[in-house]
Design an enzyme around this catalytic site. Structure first.
Site, PDB file in Angstrom:
ATOM      1  N   SER A  73      -9.901   2.310   2.427  1.00 42.80           N
ATOM      2  CA  SER A  73      -8.973   3.003   1.556  1.00 42.80           C
ATOM      3  C   SER A  73      -8.031   2.068   0.791  1.00 42.80           C
ATOM      4  CB  SER A  73      -8.139   3.993   2.355  1.00 42.80           C
ATOM      5  OG  SER A  73      -7.293   3.311   3.284  1.00 42.80           O
ATOM      6  N   SER A 128     -10.088  -0.039   6.629  1.00 43.62           N
ATOM      7  CA  SER A 128      -9.444   0.069   5.308  1.00 43.62           C
ATOM      8  C   SER A 128      -8.737  -1.193   4.838  1.00 43.62           C
ATOM      9  CB  SER A 128      -8.450   1.228   5.286  1.00 43.62           C
ATOM     10  OG  SER A 128      -9.146   2.453   5.306  1.00 43.62           O
ATOM     11  N   LYS A 170       0.840  -1.204   0.000  1.00 39.95           N
ATOM     12  CA  LYS A 170       0.000   0.000   0.000  1.00 39.95           C
ATOM     13  C   LYS A 170       0.870   1.246   0.000  1.00 39.95           C
ATOM     14  CE  LYS A 170      -4.033   2.006   2.335  1.00 39.95           C
ATOM     15  NZ  LYS A 170      -4.913   1.948   3.530  1.00 39.95           N
TER      16      LYS A 170
END
Lengths: 500, 98
Positions: free
Chosen positions: A155, A179, A80
């Site tokens: 997210s 997320s 990420k």
């Protein structure tokens, strides 16, 4: 080797140990897959072919040399874009950090490199991790591989989508209010938010420091556990890191035995707002657990209905403070510095140009909640509700070993559907937020497709602090039963991507 | 109930050092209003005698061993800076000219 990109990480390691395939071949197969489908999926913001292949070649040499390797050595991963990675761009999905290349690695990245895990690239995310759909990325949305017109969650939608699209067998996410878990739920993958303090936050761009936690993502429970054990553990560089042994998550994932366990269904995380097909699959899972010998009881957490409101005061307050560092002085974007303007004018112009609308909304909301005259009524009151939610959990865990709920109230919604209405977007996090507020671990794993739309449904498992192993034990038991019922993994039911 | 005004949004934007164009103030006012409306339910919860929780794991005075380790070289620390001069961050004007 047959289809390398669809193999589990643990099976890839076995194949490498048996000399049937090399890490370079595995890594190249995933890079080829990214080249074929990521134009449609857009899970990656940056692909590092050379870095990944170099790392793979190094692991292959070590393996040939008979060196002692980690349990995931040679299995590539999507990272990420919120974790600082030396020499690799780290944007957090924001124009504010476009082109920024960190001069150091996050502790988690150091651990991945030390474990011989090739990093394929950086995955897309809502800007500074604010969102539930990855639509708030400044670089465009990620598309759900199950239906490209739908969101992959957020997210960490890039990390979940890269797994579901077979672009990577492993990924790292971060979870402040869901997320990791909500993207896992809507893409039919597995994701774990570890106990707060279980994984180092050093080098992770902070959203809300008292809530943020980095965690593992994969397509099955065991691979997730193997990755968890690579990244977890005390870090002197993170003062909130817990200095205790990492729970035996891998042993628990291999065990998968719920006989005699007490499992609580959270009464407040069902009913209104939860899609019928989500509830159907959840109810079936309860029956399945009972069939495996667990005792399932309903428990009440009466303050959970206030968790969302408390969260959307605490998070903006912390983020308004954390994001003050993006001022155009030390790194990232600087706008309007023509020599005539004061530092404050340059900061204000930079922040207006660098931040997207959701980030600006949350910073202003936090600024409001923390300002004189409102502090007690908003931030102070939210912190007290946080205590009540932690007490709800403590009372529940006095009666049961784990709690369960649907991970997200609905399956993946359509891209664009909720962008105009921030409040309806926030409702996605209603079931995932409580564990963040209390600092507890939570897992999402796939439990089937909703009958009405054939899209994945996730089950959330919640456990007491530092009892992360219970998530894997329960998750593995459910997964084993479902795999035998389905005759294979859930992704076998997904449509093929056109690029394939 | 909250009804946040354009002027308040402008004030918040100033506090947060974000230039918001005048024609955007109304838009943000409406959205902040809707969000504040949704979170206002926190006021209905009885929290008498409930302590505030700022952090999930209470820890104080966390120290680490005082061992010298290599730190970033100046060049690496400055590599991502928007402007550099004489091995330092170059910043816009800080003091007024008057």
């Amino acid at each position: 080797m047959s289809d390398l990109i669809r193999m589990n990480a643990s099976d890839l390691v076995e194949a490498m140990n048996a000399g049937q395939v090399s890490s370079v071949e595995i890594t190249q197969a995933h890079l080829d897959r990214i080249a074929a489908v990521d134009g449609d999926v857009h899970a990656f913001l940056h692909v590092d072919s050379k870095g990944a292949l170099d790392a793979a070649a190094a692991v292959d040499a070590q393996r040939a040399d008979g060196q002692n390797l980690s349990a995931l050595a040679g299995v590539p991963l999507g990272l990420k874009d919120i974790l600082a990675s030396k020499g690799l761009p780290t944007t957090c999905g924001s124009k504010m950090l476009e082109g920024w290349i960190p001069p150091y690695d996050a502790t988690v990245v150091t651990k991945l490199r030390d474990a011989g895990i090739p990093i394929l690239g950086k995955t897309n995310m809502d800007e500074f991790a604010m969102g539930s759909s990855t639509e708030h990325s400044a670089y465009g949305p990620t598309h759900n591989p199950w239906d490209l017109e739908r969101i992959p969650g957020g997210s960490g939608g890039g990390s979940s989508a890269c797994l579901a699209a077979f672009e990577a067998p492993l990924a790292i996410g971060s979870d402040t209010g869901g997320s990791i878990r909500q993207p896992a739920a809507v893409t039919g993958t597995v994701g774990v938010k570890p106990t707060y303090g279980g994984v180092s936050r050093y080098g992770v761009v902070a959203l809300a420091s008292s809530l943020d936690q980095v965690g593992p993502c994969a397509r099955n429970v065991l691979d997730t556990a193997l990755l968890h054990s690579v990244i977890a553990g005390h870090d002197p560089r993170d003062s909130t890191s817990i200095n205790k042994p990492v729970p035996d998550v891998v042993g628990a994932a291999r065990r998968g035995d719920v006989k005699g366990m007490k499992i609580g269904v959270v009464r407040e995380l069902s009913g209104e707002g939860f899609q019928a097909g989500v509830q159907t699959r959840f109810d079936e899972t309860v029956t399945l657990l009972e069939g495996l010998g667990a005792e399932v009881v309903e428990v009440s957490c009466p303050n959970f209905p206030h968790a969302l409101a408390a969260y959307y005061l605490i998070l903006p307050s912390e983020c308004s403070s954390n994001l003050a560092k993006f001022d155009g002085i030390r790194f990232g974007l600087r706008v309007g510095d023509d020599g005539s303007k004061s530092v404050e004018q340059v900061m204000s112009e930079t922040r207006a140009a660098g931040f997207g609308p959701e980030v600006i909304r949350r910073i202003m909301l936090g600024t409001y909640a923390l300002s004189a005259g409102y502090y007690d009524a908003y931030y102070g009151q939210a912190q007290k509700i946080r205590t009540l939610i932690a007490q709800d959990f403590a009372k529940a865990f006095a009666q049961v070993d784990v709690l369960i709920s649907p991970t997200a109230p609905t399956t993946a919604f359509k891209i664009g559907e909720k962008m105009a209405d921030p409040v309806s977007m926030y409702l996605n996090d209603v079931a995932t937020i409580p564990v963040n507020l209390a600092g507890l671990p939570g897992m999402s794993l796939p439990i089937g497709l909703a009958p009405e739309d054939n899209l994945p449904v996730g089950l959330q498992i919640m456990a007491p602090a530092m009892a992360d192993d219970r998530l894997y034990n329960v998750g593995a038991a459910i997964e084993r039963e479902l795999l035998s019922k389905w005759g294979g993994p859930i992704w076998a039911q997904a449509p093929e991507l056109a690029g394939a | 109930m909250t009804a946040i005004s354009r002027e308040e949004v402008a004030h918040l934007a100033h506090l947060a050092r974000i230039n918001i164009a005048d024609d955007q103030l109304e838009h943000f006012a409406k959205q902040l209003d809707a969000i504040l409306d949704a979170v206002a339910q926190v006021s209905q919860v009885d929290t008498a005698n409930v302590p505030a929780m700022s952090h999930p794991v209470p820890m104080t005075n966390v120290f680490r061993e005082d061992i010298p380790v290599a730190s970033l070289a100046p060049g690496a620390a400055l590599a991502g800076a928007p402007a550099v001069e004489d091995s330092r961050f170059r910043v816009p004007r800080i003091l007024d000219e008057e």
